[in-house]
Scaffold this motif. Structure first.
Motif, PDB file in Angstrom:
ATOM      1  N   VAL A   5       0.795  -1.009   0.041  1.00 17.55           N
ATOM      2  CA  VAL A   5      -0.029  -0.092   0.101  1.00 17.55           C
ATOM      3  C   VAL A   5       0.932   1.166   0.072  1.00 17.55           C
ATOM      4  O   VAL A   5       1.692   1.352   0.824  1.00 17.55           O
ATOM      5  CB  VAL A   5      -0.912   0.030   1.157  1.00 17.55           C
ATOM      6  CG1 VAL A   5      -1.747   1.193   1.391  1.00 17.55           C
ATOM      7  CG2 VAL A   5      -1.727  -1.254   1.200  1.00 17.55           C
ATOM      8  N   ILE A   6       0.472   2.192  -0.819  1.00 20.76           N
ATOM      9  CA  ILE A   6       1.478   3.133  -0.868  1.00 20.76           C
ATOM     10  C   ILE A   6       0.431   4.589  -0.691  1.00 20.76           C
ATOM     11  O   ILE A   6      -0.449   4.847  -1.602  1.00 20.76           O
ATOM     12  CB  ILE A   6       2.038   3.401  -2.436  1.00 20.76           C
ATOM     13  CG1 ILE A   6       3.008   2.184  -2.599  1.00 20.76           C
ATOM     14  CG2 ILE A   6       2.974   4.759  -2.291  1.00 20.76           C
ATOM     15  CD1 ILE A   6       2.583   1.239  -3.416  1.00 20.76           C
ATOM     16  N   ASP A   7       1.092   5.477   0.042  1.00 25.23           N
ATOM     17  CA  ASP A   7       0.364   6.902   0.220  1.00 25.23           C
ATOM     18  C   ASP A   7       0.895   7.826  -0.876  1.00 25.23           C
ATOM     19  O   ASP A   7       1.984   8.226  -0.682  1.00 25.23           O
ATOM     20  CB  ASP A   7       0.681   7.298   1.661  1.00 25.23           C
ATOM     21  CG  ASP A   7       0.214   8.836   2.053  1.00 25.23           C
ATOM     22  OD1 ASP A   7      -0.343   9.306   0.989  1.00 25.23           O
ATOM     23  OD2 ASP A   7       0.748   9.168   3.118  1.00 25.23           O
ATOM     24  N   VAL A   8       0.181   7.810  -1.993  1.00 28.25           N
ATOM     25  CA  VAL A   8       0.549   8.726  -2.867  1.00 28.25           C
ATOM     26  C   VAL A   8       0.427  10.349  -2.708  1.00 28.25           C
ATOM     27  O   VAL A   8       0.984  11.078  -3.583  1.00 28.25           O
ATOM     28  CB  VAL A   8      -0.102   8.321  -4.299  1.00 28.25           C
ATOM     29  CG1 VAL A   8       0.320   6.939  -4.653  1.00 28.25           C
ATOM     30  CG2 VAL A   8      -1.466   8.877  -4.326  1.00 28.25           C
ATOM     31  N   MET A   9      -0.105  10.676  -1.797  1.00 30.79           N
ATOM     32  CA  MET A   9      -0.445  12.116  -1.474  1.00 30.79           C
ATOM     33  C   MET A   9       0.570  12.497  -0.400  1.00 30.79           C
ATOM     34  O   MET A   9       0.737  13.733  -0.046  1.00 30.79           O
ATOM     35  CB  MET A   9      -1.735  12.376  -0.957  1.00 30.79           C
ATOM     36  CG  MET A   9      -2.900  11.773  -1.884  1.00 30.79           C
ATOM     37  SD  MET A   9      -2.674  12.094  -3.541  1.00 30.79           S
ATOM     38  CE  MET A   9      -3.039  14.032  -3.563  1.00 30.79           C
ATOM     39  N   GLY A  10       1.496  11.615   0.247  1.00 31.84           N
ATOM     40  CA  GLY A  10       2.375  11.919   1.214  1.00 31.84           C
ATOM     41  C   GLY A  10       3.516  13.083   0.864  1.00 31.84           C
ATOM     42  O   GLY A  10       3.999  13.653   1.520  1.00 31.84           O
ATOM     43  N   ASP A  12       4.146  16.172  -0.162  1.00 35.91           N
ATOM     44  CA  ASP A  12       3.472  17.353  -0.544  1.00 35.91           C
ATOM     45  C   ASP A  12       2.298  17.243  -1.437  1.00 35.91           C
ATOM     46  O   ASP A  12       2.016  18.148  -2.154  1.00 35.91           O
ATOM     47  CB  ASP A  12       4.466  18.163  -1.313  1.00 35.91           C
ATOM     48  CG  ASP A  12       5.767  18.521  -0.429  1.00 35.91           C
ATOM     49  OD1 ASP A  12       5.694  18.645   0.719  1.00 35.91           O
ATOM     50  OD2 ASP A  12       6.845  18.370  -0.811  1.00 35.91           O
ATOM     51  N   GLY A  13       1.549  16.106  -1.474  1.00 35.30           N
ATOM     52  CA  GLY A  13       0.430  16.068  -2.094  1.00 35.30           C
ATOM     53  C   GLY A  13       0.653  15.808  -3.814  1.00 35.30           C
ATOM     54  O   GLY A  13      -0.278  16.395  -4.597  1.00 35.30           O
ATOM     55  N   LYS A  14       1.652  15.560  -4.039  1.00 36.06           N
ATOM     56  CA  LYS A  14       2.146  15.464  -5.365  1.00 36.06           C
ATOM     57  C   LYS A  14       2.394  14.081  -5.683  1.00 36.06           C
ATOM     58  O   LYS A  14       3.479  13.419  -5.638  1.00 36.06           O
ATOM     59  CB  LYS A  14       3.390  16.486  -5.936  1.00 36.06           C
ATOM     60  CG  LYS A  14       3.143  17.683  -5.657  1.00 36.06           C
ATOM     61  CD  LYS A  14       4.500  18.668  -5.899  1.00 36.06           C
ATOM     62  CE  LYS A  14       4.030  20.248  -5.440  1.00 36.06           C
ATOM     63  NZ  LYS A  14       5.311  21.057  -5.536  1.00 36.06           N
ATOM     64  N   PRO A  15       1.451  13.352  -6.375  1.00 35.82           N
ATOM     65  CA  PRO A  15       1.589  11.828  -6.646  1.00 35.82           C
ATOM     66  C   PRO A  15       2.458  11.236  -7.810  1.00 35.82           C
ATOM     67  O   PRO A  15       2.787  10.197  -7.959  1.00 35.82           O
ATOM     68  CB  PRO A  15       0.047  11.349  -6.839  1.00 35.82           C
ATOM     69  CG  PRO A  15      -0.465  12.518  -7.684  1.00 35.82           C
ATOM     70  CD  PRO A  15       0.227  13.928  -6.814  1.00 35.82           C
ATOM     71  N   LYS A  20       5.309   7.182 -10.486  1.00 35.84           N
ATOM     72  CA  LYS A  20       6.310   6.677 -11.614  1.00 35.84           C
ATOM     73  C   LYS A  20       7.273   5.733 -10.950  1.00 35.84           C
ATOM     74  O   LYS A  20       7.564   4.707 -11.504  1.00 35.84           O
ATOM     75  CB  LYS A  20       7.016   7.952 -11.840  1.00 35.84           C
ATOM     76  CG  LYS A  20       8.206   7.551 -12.970  1.00 35.84           C
ATOM     77  CD  LYS A  20       9.153   8.723 -13.219  1.00 35.84           C
ATOM     78  CE  LYS A  20       9.980   8.541 -14.595  1.00 35.84           C
ATOM     79  NZ  LYS A  20      10.876   7.394 -14.240  1.00 35.84           N
ATOM     80  N   GLY A  21       7.709   5.827  -9.533  1.00 36.33           N
ATOM     81  CA  GLY A  21       8.507   4.975  -8.531  1.00 36.33           C
ATOM     82  C   GLY A  21       7.915   3.494  -8.565  1.00 36.33           C
ATOM     83  O   GLY A  21       8.452   2.587  -8.773  1.00 36.33           O
ATOM     84  N   VAL A  22       6.658   3.798  -8.526  1.00 35.28           N
ATOM     85  CA  VAL A  22       5.888   2.330  -8.089  1.00 35.28           C
ATOM     86  C   VAL A  22       5.716   1.564  -9.443  1.00 35.28           C
ATOM     87  O   VAL A  22       5.987   0.382  -9.402  1.00 35.28           O
ATOM     88  CB  VAL A  22       4.475   2.645  -7.643  1.00 35.28           C
ATOM     89  CG1 VAL A  22       3.489   1.545  -7.715  1.00 35.28           C
ATOM     90  CG2 VAL A  22       4.432   3.380  -6.277  1.00 35.28           C
ATOM     91  N   LEU A  23       5.652   2.422 -10.471  1.00 35.88           N
ATOM     92  CA  LEU A  23       5.431   1.653 -11.993  1.00 35.88           C
ATOM     93  C   LEU A  23       6.714   0.979 -12.225  1.00 35.88           C
ATOM     94  O   LEU A  23       6.895   0.166 -12.918  1.00 35.88           O
ATOM     95  CB  LEU A  23       4.922   2.630 -12.911  1.00 35.88           C
ATOM     96  CG  LEU A  23       3.268   3.212 -12.661  1.00 35.88           C
ATOM     97  CD1 LEU A  23       2.965   3.891 -13.907  1.00 35.88           C
ATOM     98  CD2 LEU A  23       2.407   1.949 -12.410  1.00 35.88           C
ATOM     99  N   LYS A  39      -6.109  10.763  -3.604  1.00 35.89           N
ATOM    100  CA  LYS A  39      -7.178  11.620  -4.589  1.00 35.89           C
ATOM    101  C   LYS A  39      -7.314  10.721  -5.654  1.00 35.89           C
ATOM    102  O   LYS A  39      -6.480  11.057  -6.720  1.00 35.89           O
ATOM    103  CB  LYS A  39      -7.064  12.980  -4.596  1.00 35.89           C
ATOM    104  CG  LYS A  39      -6.984  13.909  -3.216  1.00 35.89           C
ATOM    105  CD  LYS A  39      -6.805  15.181  -3.671  1.00 35.89           C
ATOM    106  CE  LYS A  39      -7.008  16.026  -2.060  1.00 35.89           C
ATOM    107  NZ  LYS A  39      -7.003  17.493  -2.229  1.00 35.89           N
ATOM    108  N   GLU A  40      -8.490  10.117  -6.053  1.00 35.12           N
ATOM    109  CA  GLU A  40      -8.597   9.165  -7.284  1.00 35.12           C
ATOM    110  C   GLU A  40      -8.401   9.942  -8.572  1.00 35.12           C
ATOM    111  O   GLU A  40      -8.006   9.340  -9.625  1.00 35.12           O
ATOM    112  CB  GLU A  40      -9.939   8.357  -6.951  1.00 35.12           C
ATOM    113  CG  GLU A  40     -10.097   7.431  -7.909  1.00 35.12           C
ATOM    114  CD  GLU A  40     -11.433   6.572  -7.961  1.00 35.12           C
ATOM    115  OE1 GLU A  40     -11.640   5.468  -8.601  1.00 35.12           O
ATOM    116  OE2 GLU A  40     -12.228   6.827  -6.550  1.00 35.12           O
ATOM    117  N   GLU A  41      -9.160  11.057  -8.594  1.00 31.90           N
ATOM    118  CA  GLU A  41      -9.029  11.868  -9.860  1.00 31.90           C
ATOM    119  C   GLU A  41      -7.429  12.081 -10.379  1.00 31.90           C
ATOM    120  O   GLU A  41      -7.052  12.050 -11.499  1.00 31.90           O
ATOM    121  CB  GLU A  41      -9.754  13.082  -9.915  1.00 31.90           C
ATOM    122  CG  GLU A  41      -9.808  13.939 -10.976  1.00 31.90           C
ATOM    123  CD  GLU A  41     -10.640  15.049 -10.845  1.00 31.90           C
ATOM    124  OE1 GLU A  41     -10.690  15.945 -11.992  1.00 31.90           O
ATOM    125  OE2 GLU A  41     -11.283  15.348  -9.883  1.00 31.90           O
TER     126      GLU A  41
END
Length: 331
Positions: A5-10, A12-15, A20-23, A39-41
């Motif tokens: 599980v990755i907090d993509v907003m951690g 500074d809220g810039k996912p 990119k790192g996850v992919l 944020k899904e959008e």
């Protein structure tokens, strides 16, 4: 299917960098499956033009973001739909095996302890950090969780660190040392002296005290200390490495012949710089929890996140949590 599980907003809220790192990690290891929380959008917007295996990527919506200035305890009460809290609850409920966040350290520590929970018998979890030394790497524990630990905590850090370094770096019977102002058993604060006694009688390869000047030479695989001392060691190491490279660059620029030498030595310096870069390992594991939680730097780029994801997958593959549970029961 175990998921990370990755907090993509951690960050500074810039996912974008996080995703990119996850992919990149997904491309390197076909066993990795992830849940992106935020944020899904914004997540879908970032993923839109990416080429990846959609069957291995799940999205969990979270509408709030934990800021760097947020009070850690208030986050758990007032930001229950934040990407951090939602992600930690996914771990608690068994939907994920490991959690990665670049967010507020205090909030992550409080949330991980209260939501994910400690392994039975563990007094306090601790943050570990893999740091380069002359012989390879060592694990520094604790470097951020407990500023004023009891001797029992330090004893348990010895156990946690031994298991982690043995499994993650394949170092058999790793050596464990306790940071002190001298090698003698009689030196140090009362806490350190009591911890020494406990570590001596713990089923690990404890080899006594270590002074800070000896740490970079690889005299220990696991270095145990309180969080205040550990954080100073960590940041001093990072700062010294950066300043050293800057000083070398300045010296090489002073004369033409030095510049030629710098050009010839470039592969050597690039290798050394890569070894000293925290991004190679991606983050600090919070050891002693029922599931792995990793704290990555707030300014982590894609390479750092990739390292953190790969680190988590190794942790899962080697079933380190259950090995820690067994060792704690034996001690």
């Amino acid at each position: 299917m175990k998921k990370i599980v990755i907090d993509v907003m951690g960050s500074d809220g810039k996912p974008k960098e996080i995703i990119k790192g996850v992919l990149d990690a997904l491309k390197e290891n076909n066993n990795i499956n992830v849940i992106l929380v935020g944020k899904e959008e914004e997540i879908n917007k970032t993923l839109k033009n990416e080429n990846y295996d959609k069957s291995r990527v799940y999205i969990k919506s979270a509408t709030e973001i934990v800021d760097a200035c947020d009070n850690p305890t208030r986050v758990l009460k007032e930001k229950k739909d934040s990407s951090m809290v939602v992600g930690l609850n996914l771990i608690k409920n068994g939907d994920g095996e490991c959690f990665i966040s670049c967010g507020n350290t205090g909030a992550l520590m409080a949330g991980a302890t209260l939501i994910v929970g400690r392994i039975k018998g563990i007094k306090r979890p601790g943050f570990g950090a893999l740091i380069p030394n002359k012989k390879g790497y060592y694990l520094l524990l604790d470097c951020g969780a407990n500023l004023d630990p009891k001797p029992e905590y330090l004893k348990q850090y010895g156990i946690l660190g031994s298991i982690y370094i043995e499994e993650m770096l394949n170092i058999k019977n790793p050596s464990v040392k306790l940071v002190n102002i001298g090698e003698e058993k009689s030196k140090g604060t009362n806490v350190i002296k009591e911890a020494y006694e406990l570590l001596e009688n713990t089923p690990i390869n404890f080899q006594g005290n270590i002074e800070a000047r000896d740490i970079p030479f690889g005299d220990a695989d696991v270095v145990i200390c309180d969080a205040f001392t550990g954080n100073v060691i960590l940041k001093l190491t990072e700062g010294f490495a950066k300043s050293l490279f800057e000083m070398l660059r300045e010296e090489f620029m002073k004369k033409s012949i030095y510049k030629i030498g710098a050009l010839l030595s470039k592969p050597v310096f690039n290798n050394l710089k890569k070894k000293m870069d925290y991004k190679e390992h991606g983050g600090a594991p919070m050891l002693g929890l029922k599931s792995l939680v990793v704290k990555s730097h707030g300014n982590s780029d894609a390479r750092a996140i990739k390292g953190a994801v790969l680190q988590c997958q190794t942790f899962i593959d080697k079933d380190i949590t259950n090995k820690i549970i067994k060792k704690i029961e034996e001690s």
